[in-house]
Design an enzyme around this catalytic site. Structure first.
Site, PDB file in Angstrom:
ATOM      1  N   GLN B 112       0.733  -1.314   0.057  1.00  0.00           N
ATOM      2  CA  GLN B 112       0.068  -0.232   0.005  1.00  0.00           C
ATOM      3  C   GLN B 112       0.802   1.151  -0.171  1.00  0.00           C
ATOM      4  O   GLN B 112       1.628   1.408   0.999  1.00  0.00           O
ATOM      5  CB  GLN B 112      -0.997  -0.042   1.440  1.00  0.00           C
ATOM      6  CG  GLN B 112      -1.781   1.031   1.545  1.00  0.00           C
ATOM      7  CD  GLN B 112      -2.580   0.887   2.752  1.00  0.00           C
ATOM      8  OE1 GLN B 112      -2.140   0.377   3.587  1.00  0.00           O
ATOM      9  NE2 GLN B 112      -3.392   1.755   2.866  1.00  0.00           N
ATOM     10  N   SER B 115       1.079   6.571   2.784  1.00  0.00           N
ATOM     11  CA  SER B 115       1.606   7.547   3.552  1.00  0.00           C
ATOM     12  C   SER B 115       3.038   7.838   2.962  1.00  0.00           C
ATOM     13  O   SER B 115       3.662   7.347   1.935  1.00  0.00           O
ATOM     14  CB  SER B 115       2.076   6.679   4.832  1.00  0.00           C
ATOM     15  OG  SER B 115       1.244   6.215   5.355  1.00  0.00           O
ATOM     16  N   SER B 148       4.842  -1.429   4.307  1.00  0.00           N
ATOM     17  CA  SER B 148       5.153  -2.591   4.539  1.00  0.00           C
ATOM     18  C   SER B 148       4.990  -3.519   3.353  1.00  0.00           C
ATOM     19  O   SER B 148       4.375  -3.299   2.376  1.00  0.00           O
ATOM     20  CB  SER B 148       3.877  -3.236   5.536  1.00  0.00           C
ATOM     21  OG  SER B 148       3.768  -2.350   6.560  1.00  0.00           O
ATOM     22  N   GLU B 231      -9.612  -1.644   5.516  1.00  0.00           N
ATOM     23  CA  GLU B 231      -8.445  -1.901   6.697  1.00  0.00           C
ATOM     24  C   GLU B 231      -8.721  -2.227   8.175  1.00  0.00           C
ATOM     25  O   GLU B 231      -8.307  -2.884   8.846  1.00  0.00           O
ATOM     26  CB  GLU B 231      -7.296  -0.684   6.361  1.00  0.00           C
ATOM     27  CG  GLU B 231      -5.859  -0.687   7.366  1.00  0.00           C
ATOM     28  CD  GLU B 231      -4.907   0.123   6.936  1.00  0.00           C
ATOM     29  OE1 GLU B 231      -5.311   1.384   5.982  1.00  0.00           O
ATOM     30  OE2 GLU B 231      -3.825  -0.004   7.167  1.00  0.00           O
ATOM     31  N   GLU B 364      -5.110   7.851  18.065  1.00  0.00           N
ATOM     32  CA  GLU B 364      -5.817   9.479  18.237  1.00  0.00           C
ATOM     33  C   GLU B 364      -6.632   9.611  17.284  1.00  0.00           C
ATOM     34  O   GLU B 364      -7.692  10.094  17.448  1.00  0.00           O
ATOM     35  CB  GLU B 364      -4.644  10.432  18.179  1.00  0.00           C
ATOM     36  CG  GLU B 364      -3.742  10.511  19.661  1.00  0.00           C
ATOM     37  CD  GLU B 364      -2.795   9.375  19.503  1.00  0.00           C
ATOM     38  OE1 GLU B 364      -2.592   8.675  18.669  1.00  0.00           O
ATOM     39  OE2 GLU B 364      -2.151   9.145  20.503  1.00  0.00           O
TER      40      GLU B 364
HETATM   41  C1  LIG Z   1       4.308  -0.740  11.203  1.00  0.00           C
HETATM   42  C2  LIG Z   1       3.847   0.322  10.606  1.00  0.00           C
HETATM   43  C3  LIG Z   1       3.604  -0.022   9.022  1.00  0.00           C
HETATM   44  C4  LIG Z   1       2.850   0.684   8.236  1.00  0.00           C
HETATM   45  N1  LIG Z   1       2.586   0.359   7.073  1.00  0.00           N
HETATM   46  C5  LIG Z   1       2.316   1.335   6.176  1.00  0.00           C
HETATM   47  C6  LIG Z   1       1.894   0.615   4.748  1.00  0.00           C
HETATM   48  O1  LIG Z   1       2.143  -0.414   4.461  1.00  0.00           O
HETATM   49  N2  LIG Z   1       1.403   1.637   3.829  1.00  0.00           N
HETATM   50  C7  LIG Z   1       1.261   3.004   4.132  1.00  0.00           C
HETATM   51  O2  LIG Z   1       0.644   3.461   3.357  1.00  0.00           O
HETATM   52  N3  LIG Z   1       1.955   3.378   5.303  1.00  0.00           N
HETATM   53  C8  LIG Z   1       1.924   2.218   6.487  1.00  0.00           C
HETATM   54  N4  LIG Z   1       2.181   2.782   7.847  1.00  0.00           N
HETATM   55  C9  LIG Z   1       2.061   4.233   8.132  1.00  0.00           C
HETATM   56  C10 LIG Z   1       1.098   4.640   8.842  1.00  0.00           C
HETATM   57  O3  LIG Z   1      -0.302   4.754   8.314  1.00  0.00           O
HETATM   58  C11 LIG Z   1       1.240   6.272   9.385  1.00  0.00           C
HETATM   59  O4  LIG Z   1       2.194   6.236  10.266  1.00  0.00           O
HETATM   60  C12 LIG Z   1       0.080   6.599  10.243  1.00  0.00           C
HETATM   61  O5  LIG Z   1      -1.119   6.849   9.463  1.00  0.00           O
HETATM   62  C13 LIG Z   1       0.363   7.919  11.083  1.00  0.00           C
HETATM   63  O6  LIG Z   1       1.212   8.715  10.069  1.00  0.00           O
HETATM   64  P1  LIG Z   1       2.399   9.616  10.784  1.00  0.00           P
HETATM   65  O7  LIG Z   1       3.327   8.475  11.001  1.00  0.00           O
HETATM   66  O8  LIG Z   1       2.822  10.441   9.625  1.00  0.00           O
HETATM   67  O9  LIG Z   1       2.226  10.440  12.049  1.00  0.00           O
HETATM   68  P2  LIG Z   1       1.468  11.898  12.311  1.00  0.00           P
HETATM   69  O10 LIG Z   1       0.370  11.981  11.369  1.00  0.00           O
HETATM   70  O11 LIG Z   1       2.586  12.814  11.913  1.00  0.00           O
HETATM   71  O12 LIG Z   1       0.991  11.846  13.696  1.00  0.00           O
HETATM   72  C14 LIG Z   1       1.888  12.451  14.671  1.00  0.00           C
HETATM   73  C15 LIG Z   1       1.114  12.441  16.171  1.00  0.00           C
HETATM   74  O13 LIG Z   1      -0.064  13.386  16.031  1.00  0.00           O
HETATM   75  C16 LIG Z   1      -1.055  12.488  16.230  1.00  0.00           C
HETATM   76  N5  LIG Z   1      -2.256  13.258  15.375  1.00  0.00           N
HETATM   77  C17 LIG Z   1      -2.281  13.610  14.075  1.00  0.00           C
HETATM   78  N6  LIG Z   1      -3.299  14.039  13.801  1.00  0.00           N
HETATM   79  C18 LIG Z   1      -4.047  14.273  14.760  1.00  0.00           C
HETATM   80  C19 LIG Z   1      -5.352  14.620  15.332  1.00  0.00           C
HETATM   81  N7  LIG Z   1      -6.072  15.225  13.951  1.00  0.00           N
HETATM   82  N8  LIG Z   1      -6.083  14.504  16.284  1.00  0.00           N
HETATM   83  C20 LIG Z   1      -5.066  14.064  17.234  1.00  0.00           C
HETATM   84  N9  LIG Z   1      -4.087  13.574  17.121  1.00  0.00           N
HETATM   85  C21 LIG Z   1      -3.179  13.777  15.938  1.00  0.00           C
HETATM   86  C22 LIG Z   1      -0.856  11.262  15.715  1.00  0.00           C
HETATM   87  O14 LIG Z   1      -2.078  10.407  16.360  1.00  0.00           O
HETATM   88  C23 LIG Z   1       0.508  11.067  16.225  1.00  0.00           C
HETATM   89  O15 LIG Z   1       0.439  10.777  17.766  1.00  0.00           O
HETATM   90  C24 LIG Z   1       2.786   2.010   8.443  1.00  0.00           C
HETATM   91  C25 LIG Z   1       3.115   2.736  10.000  1.00  0.00           C
HETATM   92  C26 LIG Z   1       3.799   1.324  10.812  1.00  0.00           C
HETATM   93  C27 LIG Z   1       4.102   2.013  12.349  1.00  0.00           C
END
Ligand SMILES: Cc1cc2nc3c(=O)[nH]c(=O)nc-3n(C[C@H](O)[C@H](O)[C@H](O)COP(=O)(O)OP(=O)(O)OC[C@H]3O[C@@H](n4cnc5c(N)ncnc54)[C@H](O)[C@@H]3O)c2cc1C
Lengths: 369, 394
Positions: B112, B115, B148, B231, B364
């Site tokens: 996928q 991100s 992933s 998902e 969150e």
């Molecule tokens: C093990 C793993 C596998 C993954 N696999 C995939 C994959 O296969 N394909 C893919 O596309 N993505 C993948 N991801 C990515 C994942 O979907 C993102 O990490 C996730 O959506 C969060 O985005 P970010 O890491 O940019 O955090 P951010 O969005 O930057 O968030 C930072 C912090 O702010 C908080 N936050 C953000 N917005 C808000 C809000 N509106 N209200 C309150 N709090 C908020 C979050 O909860 C977090 O604590 C994977 C992530 C992990 C850890």
């Protein structure tokens, strides 16, 4: 085999159509009989119990006899239906002796096989109370009355709903359970934390009693059913608290917007919702296990799991409701205090969460150090 | 309508025509797909029979009893749980015919590409660009992250910006990306466990034919909703035996190692055991609701519950192990095909479960979703709704 092993027969955790219909009927009835201002006013009167609501539930709908077989004048239904009734009674903090008479006293009589008294309890025209302190968990040691020359003496405290009971089921020091007419005992109300399920002291001075059967298994069975179905009442309490709070926070405005739009509050409510959803599954599992009839370790596990989980959730739901209603929630006139008092008292009733966890430790082989 | 008896008959015929003992795994899976017994609620010709979803259990039970091979749903989870329902809903006939079968048999693994470094929770802010060429094809440039299984994937679901001049949700288009195409570069991204289960993916001048577009141009956000909703559904509602989740290993350790026990740990263990059992029952209740065709909103809660439980339980187990808890099984940098919670030690479980509250939407963000969609509470005030993507502050 080690441990509890996999459980592959899954309990039925849903509500049937009949159960939903029953819920709707009870809810309607309580809307007419048990509105919050009425319940609050009653708590300050000489008659905290709502016997008109009781009569409507028992006489009108036959609900006091849900757990009693048809042969003894009951409905021959199961704990699943009784649980639905208790959810609604919890949602209304209804001051009726349903859990104490139609569940706990009834279960004690079912264990003793006393058809005549069962029939009277099933009709609802006679109210029964098991003379064992409300705080005691299934299997816990409990005070008993002294039996000599066929009469009973002693003082038993913390007996829920004894104030409206017609018959008291009293364990004696000879190991038997006795039926004592309330008029042959002195029942003194205690000032109770939970205004809607008041406690009383039962004093016996050479009171005549009729031997019903062995006390040990009867009390254990009664308290186990009480504990298991209490979870459904707690679900009703928690569900009311969540629903009312969500409703209020959508309406209440501060800083020029509904306070329910602030994320800090949204997250708290979403978290609470999740716990209520979990509590529903736990309460249904306990009701379904009790309904299966034959008491087994599996039933004991389901009851202990439900009780270990339910109390903290119901208390937290009521506490959150109060905090999020803020000033208005702190008033006598707003019903949230009734729910907080019921939830907190329920957290002690039929054993604390800790007592049920300790029971689980044995049941599922996770022994203490 | 196809009923349980009909499915039982078809399953028996499949087993008779292709005895599991003598049929190669892939051949059996292909035959199962062609018999419409792969996902019975899918249409005829696409691995299903248009039967009620709840009847899948009938087929699965019979096949399991006969020792038939399965398609390793964990390995192909993204394709199965997310790509497939999206292709089914938005794909052309040709796309459905081309992709669903190898996806289901596991011959083709999916990943996928959603991100990005600058677009996580706010996924619609993504900046990977897809520009249309004169011949109708698309040229894609950008960077994806935390992908992933990209290192084992043959195909990817990809969202990219096709119009920067409209508000962010309106300018996105959904594509099916061939991971073997020139310009697709996958680099391992090592994570806190030591291994690299996810990756960075660099897209440089990747040419995607217009026939690999899923849904209308500019409609990608709506298409992606199908993916994202599935998902979350994919995570709840699975059938677990008691102690079937993370609580299992720690309960086992407790039983086998009395010398490690303390009163404090006992209290915490019992509390978590109860919570794990209740979460299991809630999952079971959700499953029963789904089987009756009345999906409840509980699904949204299951991911939240399991994330927290997995973290607390594995954390407890590290402490319970005391001296051993100070050790770790293996820091070797590997690129595993799938996450193996049970094959590794408590320390690994503790670290990997930290991802459970991040992957697939953070806790969150899920709490926001529950509050708004389930409880109906007001949504956050927004400043980005009517602004063209190119004018948003970054
Ligand atoms: C093990 C793993 C596998 C993954 N696999 C995939 C994959 O296969 N394909 C893919 O596309 N993505 C993948 N991801 C990515 C994942 O979907 C993102 O990490 C996730 O959506 C969060 O985005 P970010 O890491 O940019 O955090 P951010 O969005 O930057 O968030 C930072 C912090 O702010 C908080 N936050 C953000 N917005 C808000 C809000 N509106 N209200 C309150 N709090 C908020 C979050 O909860 C977090 O604590 C994977 C992530 C992990 C850890």
């Amino acid at each position: 085999m080690e441990g509890p092993g996999p459980v592959n027969t899954q309990p039925d955790l849903l509500y049937s159509e009949e159960e939903e219909a029953l819920r709707a009927a009870v809810r309607d009835l309580l809307a007419d009989h048990c509105d919050a201002p009425g319940v609050i006013a009653r708590t300050e009167s000489d008659a905290p119990h709502d016997l008109a609501a009781w009569k409507a539930l028992a006489d009108g709908m036959g609900l006091a006899g849900l757990l009693v077989p048809e042969a003894h004048g009951g409905q021959g239904a199961t704990h699943r239906e009784a649980a639905v009734v208790l959810e609604e009674l919890g949602r209304a903090v209804a001051p009726v002796p349903y859990l104490t008479s139609a569940v706990v006293a009834t279960e004690a009589l079912l264990a003793c096989g006393d058809g005549e008294l069962l029939g009277r309890l099933a009709s609802g025209r006679t109210i029964g109370a098991l003379a064992v302190g409300l705080h005691l968990a299934p299997g816990a040691a409990h005070p008993v009355a002294h039996v000599g020359n066929g009469v009973l003496s002693g003082e038993l405290t913390g007996i829920a709903d004894a104030a409206v009971a017609d018959v008291l089921l009293v364990p004696g020091d000879d190991g038997a359970l006795y039926a004592v007419r309330a008029q042959d005992a002195t029942v003194t109300p205690q000032t109770s934390f939970d205004l809607t399920r008041p406690l009383a002291t039962v004093t016996l001075a050479d009171a005549p009693g009729r031997r019903l059967g062995e006390a040990g298994p009867a009390v254990r069975r009664a308290l186990r059913a009480g504990a298991g179905l209490l979870a459904s009442e707690q679900l009703g309490v928690a569900d009311w608290a969540l629903t009312e709070t969500v409703r209020y926070l959508k309406e209440r405005k501060q800083f020029n917007r509904p306070v329910g739009g602030f994320q800090a509050l949204k997250h708290r409510l979403a978290q609470l919702w999740l716990e209520v959803v979990n509590l529903r599954a736990a309460a249904r599992a306990a009701a379904d296990a009790l309904a299966a009839g034959e008491p087994s370790d599996e039933t004991s596990v389901a009851v202990a799991v439900a009780q270990a989980y339910a109390a903290p959730v119901a208390v937290r739901a009521a506490e959150e409701a109060l905090q999020l209603h803020a000033g208005i929630g702190m008033t006598w006139e707003h019903p949230v205090h009734l729910y907080l008092k019921r939830a907190k008292a329920d957290s002690i009733a039929y054993g604390t969460a800790g007592a049920h966890r300790a029971a689980l430790a044995e049941l599922v082989d996770l022994s203490a150090p | 309508m196809t009923d349980a008896a009909e499915l039982t008959r078809r399953t028996a015929r499949l087993l008779a025509d292709h005895p599991p003992a003598t049929t190669a795994r892939q051949d059996f899976l292909k035959a199962r797909f062609d018999a419409g017994l792969a996902w019975v609620h899918y249409p005829q010709g696409l691995g299903g029979l248009g039967a009620p979803r709840s009847l899948q259990a009938v087929v699965d039970a019979a096949l399991e009893a006969a020792g038939a091979p399965d398609n390793d749903p964990r390995r192909i989870g993204i394709g199965l749980g997310m790509a497939a329902p999206t292709i089914l809903k938005y794909g052309t006939e040709e796309q459905k015919q081309r992709f669903l079968r190898p996806l289901w048999t596991g011959e083709e693994v999916w990943c996928q590409l959603f991100s990005e470094p600058g677009a996580g929770s706010d996924l619609a802010a993504l900046g990977t660009r897809a520009v249309r060429q004169d011949d109708g094809d698309w040229i894609v440039n950008g960077q994806k992250v935390w992908t992933s299984s990209a290192h084992v994937a043959r195909w990817a679901i990809l969202i990219a910006r096709t119009d920067p001049d409209v508000p962010k949700h309106a300018g996105i288009t959904y594509f099916l990306c061939d991971m073997t195409d020139p310009g697709v570069e996958v680099r391992p991204l090592r994570q806190i466990t030591g291994e690299a289960e996810f990756n960075e993916v660099f897209l440089t001048g990747v040419r995607i034919p217009d026939a690999r577009r899923l849904g209308e141009v500019g409609d990608g956000w709506r298409v992606a909703q199908t993916t994202l909703n599935n998902e979350r559904v994919a995570i709840g509602g699975m059938r677990l035996p008691r102690e079937g989740g993370m609580i299992g290993p720690v309960a086992k350790t407790w039983r086998e190692r009395p010398e490690l026990r303390t009163h404090d740990l006992h209290q915490r263990l019992l509390k978590l055991w109860v919570e794990a059992e209740v979460a299991r029952l809630t999952g079971e209740r959700l499953r029963q609701q789904l089987a009756q065709g009345q999906p409840g909103p509980e699904g949204a809660g299951m991911k939240l519950a399991f994330a927290r439980l997995n973290q607390e339980i594995s954390g407890l187990e590290v402490e319970l192990r005391g001296e051993e808890g100070l050790l770790y099984d293996d820091w070797t940098m590997r690129r595993p095909e799938l996450v193996d919670f049970t094959g590794r030690d408590a320390g690994y479980r503790y670290l990997r479960s930290k991802g459970n509250s991040i992957e697939g939407g953070t806790s969150e963000v899920l709490l926001n979703i529950v509050a708004e969609r389930v409880l109906g509470l007001p949504s956050e005030p927004r400043t980005d709704k009517d602004v063209a993507w190119k004018d948003l502050a970054r």
